[in-house]
Design an enzyme around this catalytic site. Structure first.
Site, PDB file in Angstrom:
ATOM      1  N   PHE A  27      29.523  49.917  34.899  1.00  8.32           N
ATOM      2  CA  PHE A  27      30.888  49.765  34.390  1.00  8.32           C
ATOM      3  C   PHE A  27      31.155  48.317  33.971  1.00  8.32           C
ATOM      4  O   PHE A  27      31.801  48.056  32.959  1.00  8.32           O
ATOM      5  CB  PHE A  27      31.896  50.208  35.463  1.00  8.32           C
ATOM      6  CG  PHE A  27      33.318  49.910  35.119  1.00  8.32           C
ATOM      7  CD1 PHE A  27      34.004  50.674  34.177  1.00  8.32           C
ATOM      8  CD2 PHE A  27      33.993  48.858  35.733  1.00  8.32           C
ATOM      9  CE1 PHE A  27      35.323  50.393  33.853  1.00  8.32           C
ATOM     10  CE2 PHE A  27      35.306  48.572  35.414  1.00  8.32           C
ATOM     11  CZ  PHE A  27      35.974  49.343  34.469  1.00  8.32           C
ATOM     12  N   GLU A  92      34.329  41.855  48.156  1.00  7.42           N
ATOM     13  CA  GLU A  92      33.262  41.616  47.181  1.00  7.42           C
ATOM     14  C   GLU A  92      33.248  42.673  46.088  1.00  7.42           C
ATOM     15  O   GLU A  92      33.114  42.356  44.912  1.00  7.42           O
ATOM     16  CB  GLU A  92      31.906  41.596  47.903  1.00  7.42           C
ATOM     17  CG  GLU A  92      30.703  41.470  47.011  1.00  7.42           C
ATOM     18  CD  GLU A  92      30.574  40.100  46.368  1.00  7.42           C
ATOM     19  OE1 GLU A  92      29.920  40.000  45.317  1.00  7.42           O
ATOM     20  OE2 GLU A  92      31.116  39.114  46.897  1.00  7.42           O
ATOM     21  N   ILE A 105      43.283  56.041  45.190  1.00  6.79           N
ATOM     22  CA  ILE A 105      42.164  55.800  46.104  1.00  6.79           C
ATOM     23  C   ILE A 105      41.847  54.310  46.198  1.00  6.79           C
ATOM     24  O   ILE A 105      41.647  53.774  47.294  1.00  6.79           O
ATOM     25  CB  ILE A 105      40.928  56.620  45.683  1.00  6.79           C
ATOM     26  CG1 ILE A 105      41.246  58.120  45.788  1.00  6.79           C
ATOM     27  CG2 ILE A 105      39.709  56.252  46.529  1.00  6.79           C
ATOM     28  CD1 ILE A 105      40.180  59.031  45.197  1.00  6.79           C
ATOM     29  N   SER A 107      43.874  51.817  45.703  1.00  6.35           N
ATOM     30  CA  SER A 107      44.966  51.199  46.473  1.00  6.35           C
ATOM     31  C   SER A 107      44.784  51.441  47.965  1.00  6.35           C
ATOM     32  O   SER A 107      45.032  50.545  48.781  1.00  6.35           O
ATOM     33  CB  SER A 107      46.316  51.752  46.031  1.00  6.35           C
ATOM     34  OG  SER A 107      46.596  51.384  44.704  1.00  6.35           O
ATOM     35  N   GLN A 134      41.510  44.542  32.712  1.00  2.00           N
ATOM     36  CA  GLN A 134      42.966  44.446  32.805  1.00  2.00           C
ATOM     37  C   GLN A 134      43.555  45.486  33.753  1.00  2.00           C
ATOM     38  O   GLN A 134      44.513  45.202  34.467  1.00  2.00           O
ATOM     39  CB  GLN A 134      43.602  44.578  31.418  1.00  2.00           C
ATOM     40  CG  GLN A 134      45.061  44.184  31.375  1.00  2.00           C
ATOM     41  CD  GLN A 134      45.288  42.727  31.769  1.00  2.00           C
ATOM     42  OE1 GLN A 134      44.628  41.831  31.267  1.00  2.00           O
ATOM     43  NE2 GLN A 134      46.214  42.489  32.688  1.00  2.00           N
ATOM     44  N   TYR A 140      45.982  44.841  41.095  1.00  2.00           N
ATOM     45  CA  TYR A 140      46.051  43.789  42.112  1.00  2.00           C
ATOM     46  C   TYR A 140      47.405  43.088  42.084  1.00  2.00           C
ATOM     47  O   TYR A 140      48.005  42.824  43.130  1.00  2.00           O
ATOM     48  CB  TYR A 140      44.915  42.776  41.937  1.00  2.00           C
ATOM     49  CG  TYR A 140      43.532  43.396  41.929  1.00  2.00           C
ATOM     50  CD1 TYR A 140      43.255  44.574  42.615  1.00  2.00           C
ATOM     51  CD2 TYR A 140      42.503  42.813  41.212  1.00  2.00           C
ATOM     52  CE1 TYR A 140      41.992  45.144  42.588  1.00  2.00           C
ATOM     53  CE2 TYR A 140      41.231  43.372  41.189  1.00  2.00           C
ATOM     54  CZ  TYR A 140      40.987  44.542  41.879  1.00  2.00           C
ATOM     55  OH  TYR A 140      39.736  45.100  41.849  1.00  2.00           O
ATOM     56  N   GLU A 152      46.369  28.287  39.783  1.00  5.55           N
ATOM     57  CA  GLU A 152      45.799  27.044  40.296  1.00  5.55           C
ATOM     58  C   GLU A 152      44.627  26.518  39.476  1.00  5.55           C
ATOM     59  O   GLU A 152      44.149  25.415  39.730  1.00  5.55           O
ATOM     60  CB  GLU A 152      45.367  27.245  41.758  1.00  5.55           C
ATOM     61  CG  GLU A 152      46.541  27.606  42.673  1.00  5.55           C
ATOM     62  CD  GLU A 152      46.103  27.873  44.103  1.00  5.55           C
ATOM     63  OE1 GLU A 152      44.911  27.669  44.432  1.00  5.55           O
ATOM     64  OE2 GLU A 152      46.965  28.283  44.901  1.00  5.55           O
TER      65      GLU A 152
END
Length: 170
Positions: A27, A92, A105, A107, A134, A140, A152
């Site tokens: 992917f 990771e 799932i 989430s 995206q 997230y 930052e």
């Protein structure tokens, strides 16, 4: 929608985990980068001092069905330390098979990692994502994550293989 369970991986899940790692790499258009073996996953994640921890998402069979649960997603995490913030959990990998996406799932896996972070006294939960993904970034952010590249300006670097040996003088 099928019933899903998020649970800690067992040593016997390593074949499914490797299958999903390969799917994630495909992917991400990085399938040539996967060098890990099922044996290494077992040794590194299920010994006395594991290098990683893993959650799996499994679809439970419908009542009366003979087939057992099917692993359709995973999250691999480990602990790191921030000299500014202390204990940190790092996710990771997170991956859900395409046909099971959009059902919450991913989430659920992320929320379970957050629970582990709090149980272990972590002050932060970190993860990285490719700049073209995206859909993942939107998820997230919707869950409350802050994009540290935007906020930052951090860039992450990695010494791999020969670069590490050269650096170590070996």
């Amino acid at each position: 929608m099928a019933s899903v369970r998020i649970r800690e991986a067992k040593e016997g899940d390593c074949g499914d985990i490797l299958r999903l790692i390969r799917e994630l790499a495909e992917f991400e258009k990085l399938s040539d980068q996967v060098k890990i073996s099922e044996e290494a996953l077992r040794a590194d994640g299920f010994g006395d001092n594991p290098f990683y921890h893993c959650l799996v998402a499994e679809i439970l069979p419908a009542p009366g069905k003979l087939l057992g649960p099917c692993v359709v997603g995973y999250g691999i995490y480990y602990f790191i330390y921030s000299t500014w913030k202390g204990r940190t959990i790092y996710l990771e990998d997170i991956y859900v098979m395409p046909e099971y996406r959009g059902q919450g799932i991913g989430s659920k896996i992320i929320k379970k990692v957050a629970e582990v972070a709090l149980d272990k006294g972590c002050s932060q939960f970190r993860l990285a994502v490719l700049d073209w993904n995206q859909r993942a970034m939107d998820l997230y952010k919707a869950l409350g994550a802050q994009d540290l590249t935007e906020a930052e300006g951090w860039h992450f670097f990695c010494f791999q293989g020969e670069a590490t040996r050269k650096l170590a003088g070996k």
